[in-house]
Design an enzyme around this catalytic site. Structure first.
Site, PDB file in Angstrom:
ATOM      1  CB  CYS A  68       8.847  77.600  34.972  1.00 40.89           C
ATOM      2  SG  CYS A  68       7.720  77.787  32.811  1.00 40.89           S
ATOM      3  CB  ILE A  69       9.791  76.295  39.802  1.00 48.06           C
ATOM      4  CG1 ILE A  69      10.631  77.400  39.016  1.00 48.06           C
ATOM      5  CG2 ILE A  69      10.512  75.895  40.902  1.00 48.06           C
ATOM      6  CD1 ILE A  69      11.809  76.878  37.597  1.00 48.06           C
TER       7      ILE A  69
END
Lengths: 105, 155
Positions: free
Chosen positions: A104-105
């Site tokens: 997600c990052i």
């Protein structure tokens, strides 16, 4: 799933355009796959990122997200987006013939 | 996929750690999917791009049942700092950047960062009080113009 002819070889791509079988990929396919991503010509800098992507997948089992890609490739995030405007991790993964990076990052 | 999202504009209105992070993660994630992204910092959310404050964003320990702390404990002096440190150390372990680093990273992805004019006026601030990554101080009207044709996410 759809079969597609890349550099004269039939390869299997999933619905998002990632290689279903990374083993079907070879370096000769890079220019044609890059063109499909709107990247033309492929520079030495593109190739560096694509090779890191492939290497990470082969050694760790999955490709890195953008933040991790910047760290392992030593290419700053700003430049990654200049090289691959439609998402560096995604585009480089498609060109490197590996599955979509997860993270997600 | 017949329909895909081409552009998002994300409003950040809260100034707590748990108020700011989700918006930053969504913004960064949108860019990594190749989606054009704008961030609009308004009201207490402006602290995320405030030069002197963005390193001191705290987790809210009062009125936050998600923490599963006794209500009275949440208000004890220092608890918010302790819980913030704890959360930050957990985030660091999974390589989530600090808020200042995240802001720089998102600006580097090519996202647009904007501050709300009404908030800047209300708090008596100027562009100099905000980090360099903020491109412009804009009105809500400017924001809607910028967001036209895309999705708006309010956080």
């Amino acid at each position: 799933m759809a079969a597609k002819l890349v550099s004269g070889v039939e390869v299997e791509l999933n619905s998002e355009g990632f290689f279903a079988n990374p083993k079907e990929w070879s370096e000769e396919m890079i220019p044609e796959l890059a063109k499909a991503e709107g990247i033309d010509p492929v520079t030495e800098r593109h190739l560096e990122v694509i090779r890191v992507m492939r290497h990470e997948y082969e050694t760790k089992g999955s490709g890195p997200s953008v933040r991790a890609l910047a760290k392992v490739s030593n290419v700053p995030i700003k430049e990654l987006y200049q090289l691959f405007p439609k998402g560096p991790a995604k585009q480089a993964a498609r060109i490197a013939g590996i599955p979509k990076p997860i993270g997600c990052i | 996929m017949s329909e895909s999202i081409e552009k998002v504009s994300i409003v950040i209105s809260k100034g707590s750690l748990e108020g700011i992070y989700p918006a930053l993660i969504m913004a960064n994630g949108a860019r990594s999917e190749g989606i054009a992204t704008n961030l609009f910092f308004t009201f207490f959310g402006l602290d995320a791009v405030h030069r002197r404050r963005h390193e001191h964003i705290k987790l809210s320990t009062v009125g936050n049942p998600g923490l599963h702390l006794a209500t009275w404990l949440g208000g004890v002096p220092g608890i918010s700092s302790v819980m913030t440190q704890y959360m930050e150390s957990k985030m660091d372990k999974i390589d989530i950047p600090s808020i200042p680093e995240f802001i720089t990273m998102i600006a580097d992805t090519g996202a647009g960062l904007y501050a709300c004019k009404a908030t800047v006026d209300l708090f008596g601030l100027s562009k100099d009080d905000l980090v360099d990554e903020v491109q412009e101080i804009i009105t809500v009207g400017d924001f809607y113009n910028m967001a036209a044709g895309g999705q708006i996410i309010f956080t």
